[in-house]
Each structure stands twice: as structure tokens, then as C-alpha cells.
Design a protein around this motif. Structure first.
Motif, PDB file in Angstrom:
ATOM      1  N   HIS A  79       1.418  17.040   7.605  1.00  0.00           N
ATOM      2  CA  HIS A  79       1.579  15.867   8.706  1.00  0.00           C
ATOM      3  C   HIS A  79       1.841  14.769   7.660  1.00  0.00           C
ATOM      4  N   ARG A  80       2.847  13.928   7.858  1.00  0.00           N
ATOM      5  CA  ARG A  80       3.321  12.761   7.191  1.00  0.00           C
ATOM      6  C   ARG A  80       3.181  11.547   8.062  1.00  0.00           C
ATOM      7  N   PRO A  81       1.921  10.839   7.834  1.00  0.00           N
ATOM      8  CA  PRO A  81       1.466   9.399   8.256  1.00  0.00           C
ATOM      9  C   PRO A  81       2.384   8.388   7.598  1.00  0.00           C
ATOM     10  N   GLU A  82       2.554   7.514   8.568  1.00  0.00           N
ATOM     11  CA  GLU A  82       3.464   6.321   7.977  1.00  0.00           C
ATOM     12  C   GLU A  82       2.535   5.523   7.186  1.00  0.00           C
ATOM     13  N   ALA A  83       1.198   5.446   7.293  1.00  0.00           N
ATOM     14  CA  ALA A  83       0.281   4.805   6.593  1.00  0.00           C
ATOM     15  C   ALA A  83      -0.314   5.914   5.610  1.00  0.00           C
ATOM     16  N   THR A  84      -0.305   5.687   4.134  1.00  0.00           N
ATOM     17  CA  THR A  84      -0.747   6.747   3.199  1.00  0.00           C
ATOM     18  C   THR A  84      -2.000   6.339   2.498  1.00  0.00           C
ATOM     19  N   LEU A  85      -2.450   5.079   2.724  1.00  0.00           N
ATOM     20  CA  LEU A  85      -3.396   4.423   2.073  1.00  0.00           C
ATOM     21  C   LEU A  85      -3.819   2.995   2.582  1.00  0.00           C
ATOM     22  N   LEU A  86      -5.445   3.214   2.762  1.00  0.00           N
ATOM     23  CA  LEU A  86      -6.082   1.780   3.078  1.00  0.00           C
ATOM     24  C   LEU A  86      -6.974   1.539   1.824  1.00  0.00           C
ATOM     25  N   HIS A  87      -6.711   0.368   1.368  1.00  0.00           N
ATOM     26  CA  HIS A  87      -7.530  -0.293   0.176  1.00  0.00           C
ATOM     27  C   HIS A  87      -7.962  -1.678   0.308  1.00  0.00           C
ATOM     28  N   PRO A  88      -9.274  -1.746   1.093  1.00  0.00           N
ATOM     29  CA  PRO A  88      -9.926  -2.863   1.355  1.00  0.00           C
ATOM     30  C   PRO A  88     -10.063  -3.890   0.294  1.00  0.00           C
ATOM     31  N   MET A  89      -9.584  -5.247   0.078  1.00  0.00           N
ATOM     32  CA  MET A  89      -9.290  -6.045  -1.052  1.00  0.00           C
ATOM     33  C   MET A  89     -10.157  -7.209  -0.571  1.00  0.00           C
ATOM     34  N   GLY A  90     -11.698  -7.231  -0.262  1.00  0.00           N
ATOM     35  CA  GLY A  90     -12.398  -8.402   0.176  1.00  0.00           C
ATOM     36  C   GLY A  90     -12.036  -8.866   1.381  1.00  0.00           C
ATOM     37  N   ASP A  91     -11.029 -10.001   1.360  1.00  0.00           N
ATOM     38  CA  ASP A  91     -10.750 -10.744   2.738  1.00  0.00           C
ATOM     39  C   ASP A  91      -9.328 -10.066   3.178  1.00  0.00           C
ATOM     40  N   SER A  92      -9.028  -9.118   2.802  1.00  0.00           N
ATOM     41  CA  SER A  92      -7.745  -8.521   3.142  1.00  0.00           C
ATOM     42  C   SER A  92      -7.733  -6.819   3.011  1.00  0.00           C
ATOM     43  N   LEU A  93      -6.853  -6.282   3.637  1.00  0.00           N
ATOM     44  CA  LEU A  93      -6.667  -4.916   3.641  1.00  0.00           C
ATOM     45  C   LEU A  93      -5.329  -4.461   3.254  1.00  0.00           C
ATOM     46  N   PHE A  94      -5.095  -3.642   1.981  1.00  0.00           N
ATOM     47  CA  PHE A  94      -3.739  -3.391   1.692  1.00  0.00           C
ATOM     48  C   PHE A  94      -3.414  -1.990   2.281  1.00  0.00           C
ATOM     49  N   VAL A  95      -2.509  -1.954   3.176  1.00  0.00           N
ATOM     50  CA  VAL A  95      -2.201  -0.447   3.734  1.00  0.00           C
ATOM     51  C   VAL A  95      -0.812   0.051   2.928  1.00  0.00           C
ATOM     52  N   GLY A  96      -1.127   1.172   2.285  1.00  0.00           N
ATOM     53  CA  GLY A  96       0.193   1.567   1.683  1.00  0.00           C
ATOM     54  C   GLY A  96       1.164   2.444   2.839  1.00  0.00           C
ATOM     55  N   TRP A  97       2.012   1.786   3.108  1.00  0.00           N
ATOM     56  CA  TRP A  97       3.114   2.156   4.291  1.00  0.00           C
ATOM     57  C   TRP A  97       4.243   2.917   3.273  1.00  0.00           C
ATOM     58  N   ARG A  98       4.784   3.720   4.145  1.00  0.00           N
ATOM     59  CA  ARG A  98       5.858   4.187   3.888  1.00  0.00           C
ATOM     60  C   ARG A  98       7.105   3.445   3.621  1.00  0.00           C
ATOM     61  N   ASP A  99       7.115   2.387   4.515  1.00  0.00           N
ATOM     62  CA  ASP A  99       8.367   1.272   4.647  1.00  0.00           C
ATOM     63  C   ASP A  99       7.830   0.506   3.419  1.00  0.00           C
ATOM     64  N   GLN A 100       8.681   0.468   2.575  1.00  0.00           N
ATOM     65  CA  GLN A 100       8.608  -0.536   1.200  1.00  0.00           C
ATOM     66  C   GLN A 100       8.724  -2.117   1.534  1.00  0.00           C
ATOM     67  N   SER A 101       9.406  -2.362   2.905  1.00  0.00           N
ATOM     68  CA  SER A 101       9.295  -3.722   3.119  1.00  0.00           C
ATOM     69  C   SER A 101       7.949  -4.281   3.798  1.00  0.00           C
ATOM     70  N   LEU A 102       7.205  -3.298   4.107  1.00  0.00           N
ATOM     71  CA  LEU A 102       5.971  -3.669   4.761  1.00  0.00           C
ATOM     72  C   LEU A 102       5.000  -3.910   3.310  1.00  0.00           C
ATOM     73  N   VAL A 103       5.222  -3.018   2.653  1.00  0.00           N
ATOM     74  CA  VAL A 103       4.545  -3.142   0.958  1.00  0.00           C
ATOM     75  C   VAL A 103       4.780  -4.484   0.379  1.00  0.00           C
ATOM     76  N   LYS A 104       6.112  -4.651   0.348  1.00  0.00           N
ATOM     77  CA  LYS A 104       6.447  -5.800  -0.317  1.00  0.00           C
ATOM     78  C   LYS A 104       5.904  -7.045   0.399  1.00  0.00           C
ATOM     79  N   GLN A 105       5.813  -7.268   1.570  1.00  0.00           N
ATOM     80  CA  GLN A 105       5.404  -8.311   2.323  1.00  0.00           C
ATOM     81  C   GLN A 105       3.706  -8.509   1.799  1.00  0.00           C
ATOM     82  N   GLN A 106       3.187  -7.486   1.778  1.00  0.00           N
ATOM     83  CA  GLN A 106       1.831  -7.499   1.526  1.00  0.00           C
ATOM     84  C   GLN A 106       1.592  -7.953   0.125  1.00  0.00           C
ATOM     85  N   LEU A 107       2.214  -7.280  -0.980  1.00  0.00           N
ATOM     86  CA  LEU A 107       2.039  -7.610  -2.404  1.00  0.00           C
ATOM     87  C   LEU A 107       2.324  -9.149  -2.793  1.00  0.00           C
ATOM     88  N   ASP A 108       3.438  -9.484  -1.848  1.00  0.00           N
ATOM     89  CA  ASP A 108       3.907 -11.044  -2.181  1.00  0.00           C
ATOM     90  C   ASP A 108       3.047 -11.936  -1.649  1.00  0.00           C
TER      91      ASP A 108
END
Length: 524
Positions: A79-108
Motif C-alpha cells: 500500500h502506498r500512502p500519500e503521507a509517508t512520515l509524521l514528525h512532530p516539531m514542537g509547535d508544528s507537524l512535518f508531514v512527508g508527503w509524496r507531493d513535493q510541492s507540499l514538502v516545499k511549503q512546509q520546509l520554507d
């Protein structure tokens, strides 16, 4: 005449090796100390009705091996979920989406331009991997010879950042935000008693780049298969990989001997293994080759005390793994979850508790001091979301792999304090996933000594030794020890061999390829 091989150890690497040799026409016998196969990747019943693998390594198994052994023909599905990682970061949650545009939005959002800096770091590491000329499929020469073979300017960068530098220095030079550094730090230090301030601690980030550069040097000639990490979550948990490997092995004639504990390797006058003695006193003979996937210091203990005294016999590693299984009557909430995706879709992903570089460093350094971390690093998964049959209807299994619970504290310590440590771990999970505690209907923990006794994980070290530069390449587990073993007809095929631990299957494939190569050389 059909060639005979014995594989010692029925974990995933032993099963991989057995499959390749059997497909090459060898008669293979696999002996396993336990009454079940797969080791930490096989199915383990934590609580009545709740069964999964010990490991939480979705997508780590090598795609090349999946394709070559045709494991999907033996029931393996993903099964290939669209979200591959949840990494809580204090006051935020990083979600490792397969969609790199969503990853870019979070890192920036952590620091302007951070996505581009992250991609630049990954690109630099890929270039270093290509320049180093190493292959996961073949044990490299010494670290010195690898360095000598790298052209400038990559040689200087490899020595500075990977060999002599530290993980923290590399991340501080490349990234601005603590959040992005935490993501990379967790990836590099998975399960090891290695400080991010130790020389060579960035080597963990090189395994993926070396994998990318490896196809051209594959001795089995496969240069087109997908990298590990791209295959998704096995349906049925990681144990489904073992089920498929077992089915394939049986179809190709592999014979299994369960409850067969190998205790001694007997040598003939030429110094080659003539027999494998079991705990019962039975002797297995007649093999043309032996593959051993047990932890190297345990293997060394099976050899005569005066065998090859000049070899660099491996010593037992230190370790700190701790396991918790939680039976839940429902799913927890997700702190700082993004709007839109249903919680179930997010909770399919692996989650990692290591919210800052200081948190990660404190946990690791506590373990190195021999203290249980008060705020431990955790890698978790709820495998029942994608594999409903592994928990009763209406319930879920939360599987937690915890690090920095030092084995060196002793079995008595963990008998007395294991429940308290498990409570501390669950408290960390509760912070990131509120409601977890209220949904626990039962739980089970396995301390470092229980993991060692049940699965043969020496000192509860999941990788059979630290994966620093001086412990890798042809020094894994020791160049003269490995060479002397091969002269005795024994090839290492477990996590203690190159390229090290984690659930890839590569050491098992490499050991089979080495046996086939040695056999051709001997015949010539």
C-alpha cells in the motif's frame, strides 16, 4: 553433482540468501534457532490477537530483490500512502508527503528557501556517493583506498564532511532551520549509540546516495530496479515480506530446520568448516559453502579459540533497543494536524518522536553515558491501519521502536524499571498524539535483554554494530576476519556484513553472490 549450502540464521537476510542459492540450483538447508522464521521482521504475537513484526521499516526492503525473487508471485502486496512520515516539531507537524510541492511549503515555512537548501544538500550527498565509487552490492576496499580513488574536489569534501566531520557540522553548514536538521539527524542516527557530534556521524546519510550509484557495479547485472524506500507498506506488516520469502524458498526446494541452534563450527585439517554442531550434539556435514547471518561476535564464538589468532575478531557491540506494543480500542488525535486529510490517512505513515536537534542529542548522549533517556527517540507505526488482520476488529496495534535504553544497565535493571521507562515513552507519544493513553486497552514491552534473548540481537543492537566509517566498507566486521572466514568456507550475510543493518535484504543477496563467485573461482 548438486552443490550443498547451509545458511545459519533464518532472519530476512538468511531467507534472501537461501532463495538466491536455491534459484541457482544449489541444495540449501537453512537452520534457525527459533521455532519461527524472519527474526525481527517475522510475525510476532505481542498480545492475543495483536501480531506484527518487531521492525517498523516501511519501504526499506530493496526493490531489486523484490523484483528478482518475484515476491509478488508469492502473495506480497503493498500500500502506498500519500503521507509517508509524521514528525512532530514542537509547535508544528512535518508531514512527508509524496507531493513535493507540499514538502516545499512546509520546509520554507521553517526558513525561507529551506526546501532548496535541503534539495541542495541531498544533491551534494548524491554527487559524493557517485564520486566515491562504492556499491552496496560489493564490499568496498579499505576506507583509505576509497578516498584515494575519489577525484577532487569531491575527495576533500568526502574527507571533511563524511570521514572527519560531524553530522551536526554538516547540517549546520547546509540548513538554517532546526526542523529540517532534525529530519536529517533522525535519518542518519537511526537506532545507533552515535552522537551527532562524533566524527563520521554523517555516514548514515550516505547509504541512500551509495544505493543510487550502485546499479553499474551490480555483480548480478540488474541496473534498472527501484531503490528501496519506493515500494510502500507491505500489507500484513513487514512480516508479509518474510511470508513471501518463505513461500518462495519452499517452492525452490529450500529445507528448513527450526529449533536448530548452531553452537560450533568444526574445522578439518585444511582449516575449512567440516561440520556445524548443534546444541543437541547433532552435526551437519557435507556442505560446499556456509552462509552465516548471525551477529559476528556470536559467530566468532562458534570457532575454536585458537583459530586464526591474528585476525581482528569482532567484539560484542553495545546497544539500546526497547520495544513497546500498544493495543488500542480506537485511533488517537494528531496534534497540529493539517486541515483536509482524514486522520486515518495521516496515521498510516510512520511517525518519529525527535522534535528538535537538542532532544535527539540529549537522548543519544544519555544512552552513550549508559543512562536511559528521559525523553527517548521513538519510531512508531500503526500497521493495523493498512493491515486490518493483525488486530481484532475495532482495535489497532501501535508499534513503538524506542532507542537509548542501554542494554549495559543489566537485565535486573530493566525488569525493575522497564514499565516506568515504557510510561515515559507513552507520555512522549501522548504529547504528539493526544488521546493515545485513553485508548490503551493492553500493552507489552520488551526490554533490551528480552530482545537479545528472543531474537539474538547481541546487546539489543539492531544493526550488529555501529555504522561509522571505521566500522563499514571492508572493515565490517573486520577485513582479516572476513577473509579468514571465506578461506574456511564461510561467508557473512547478516547485518554485521557490508552494507550493514536495516531491513534491506542486501547483505543476504551479497552473500549468495559471493558464494556463487567463489564457487566459480574454485571450479576454474
Amino acid at each position: 553433482m548438486t552443490r550443498q549450502a547451509v545458511v545459519i540464521g533464518g532472519g530476512h537476510n538468511g531467507l534472501v540468501a537461501a532463495n538466491y542459492l536455491a534459484r541457482a540450483g544449489w541444495h540449501v538447508t537453512l537452520i534457525e534457532r527459533r521455532e519461527s522464521l524472519g527474526g525481527v521482521v517475522g510475525r510476532f504475537e505481542y498480545l492475543p490477537g495483536f501480531a506484527s513484526s518487531i521492525t517498523n521499516s516501511p519501504g526499506s526492503f530493496e526493490g531489486t530483490i523484490l523484483e528478482e525473487l518475484q515476491l509478488q508471485r508469492y502473495g506480497l502486496r503493498f500500500h502506498r500512502p500519500e503521507a509517508t512520515l509524521l514528525h512532530p516539531m514542537g509547535d508544528s507537524l512535518f508531514v512527508g508527503w509524496r507531493d513535493q510541492s507540499l514538502v516545499k511549503q512546509q520546509l520554507d515555512s521553517y526558513a525561507n528557501g529551506e526546501y532548496d537548501r535541503h534539495r541542495s544538500l541531498v544533491g551534494r550527498l548524491d554527487a559524493l556517493g557517485a564520486a566515491a565509487g562504492m556499491s552496496l552490492w560489493q564490499r568496498p576496499e579499505s576506507l583509505e583506498s576509497v578516498i584515494d580513488g575519489i577525484e577532487e574536489p569531491w575527495r576533500s569534501e568526502f574527507e571533511r564532511d563524511i570521514v572527519h566531520g560531524t553530522l551536526r557540522e554538516l547540517l549546520d553548514s547546509a540548513l538554517d532551520s532546526d526542523e529540517a536538521k532534525s529530519l536529517m539527524m533522525m535519518l542518519a542516527l537511526n537506532g545507533q549509540l552515535v552522537s551527532p557530534d562524533a566524527a563520521g556521524s554523517a555516514f548514515g546519510l550516505m547509504l541512500r546516495p551509495i544505493s543510487r550509484a550502485s546499479s553499474a557495479t551490480d555483480p548480478m547485472g540488474n541496473g534498472s530496479s527501484p531503490l528501496r524506500g519506493s515500494v510502500g507498506l507491505p500489507i500484513g506488516s513487514m512480516a508479509a515480506i518474510v511470508d513471501a520469502l518463505v513461500s518462495s524458498a519452499l517452492a525452490h526446494g529450500v529445507q528448513f530446520r527450526l529449533g536448530a541452534h548452531a553452537t560450533e563450527l568444526e574445522l578439518n585439517d585444511e582449516g575449512r568448516v567440516a561440520a556445524i554442531r548443534l546444541e543437541t550434539g547433532e552435526r551437519i556435514t557435507g556442505m560446499d559453502a556456509t552462509i552465516a547471518t548471525v551477529e559476528p561476535s556470536r559467530l566468532a564464538g562458534m570457532l575454536p579459540a585458537d583459530w586464526q589468532p591474528e585476525t581482528d575478531r569482532p567484539s560484542a557491540p553495545s546497544g539500546s533497543a526497547f520495544k513497546i506494543a500498544l493495543a488500542l480500542d480506537g485511533l488517537p488525535d494528531i496534534r497540529n494536524a493539517p486541515e483536509g486529510p482524514p486522520p486515518e490517512a495521516l496515521l498510516e505513515a510512520q511517525f518519529r518522536i525527535g522534535p528538535s536537534t537538542d532532544y535527539i542529542t540529549d537522548a543519544v548522549e544519555a544512552g552513550i553515558r549508559g543512562e536511559p533517556s528521559s525523553h527517548p527517540i521513538i519510531w512508531g507505526l500503526i500497521p493495523s491501519l493498512t493491515s486490518p488482520g493483525i488486530a481484532p476488529d475495532g482495535h489497532h496495534l501501535m508499534s513503538l521502536n524506542v532507542w537509548h535504553a542501554p542494554h549495559a544497565l543489566g537485565a535486573a535493571y530493566w525488569r525493575d524499571h522497564g514499565a516506568e521507562f515504557a510510561d515515559q515513552c507513552i507520555a512522549q507519544v501522548e504529547t504528539a498524539f493526544p488521546g493515545t493513553t485513553d485508548r490503551i486497552v493492553d500493552r507489552r514491552w520488551l526490554g533490551p535483554h528480552e530482545l537479545e534473548a528472543e531474537f539474538g540481537l547481541t546487546s539489543s543492537n539492531i544493526t550488529h554494530g555501529d555504522m561509522l566509517p571505521e566500522h563499514m566498507l571492508n572493515s565490517r566486521p573486520g577485513r582479516s576476519f572476513t577473509a579468514a572466514l571465506e578461506q574456511a568456507g564461510v561467508v557473512l550475510g547478516g547485518a554485521g556484513a557490508w552494507p550493514g543493518g536495516y531491513v534491506t535484504g542486501i547483505p543476504g543477496r551479497n552473500s549468495a553472490a559471493r558464494v556463487l563467485t567463489m564457487d566459480r573461482e574454485f571450479a576454474a
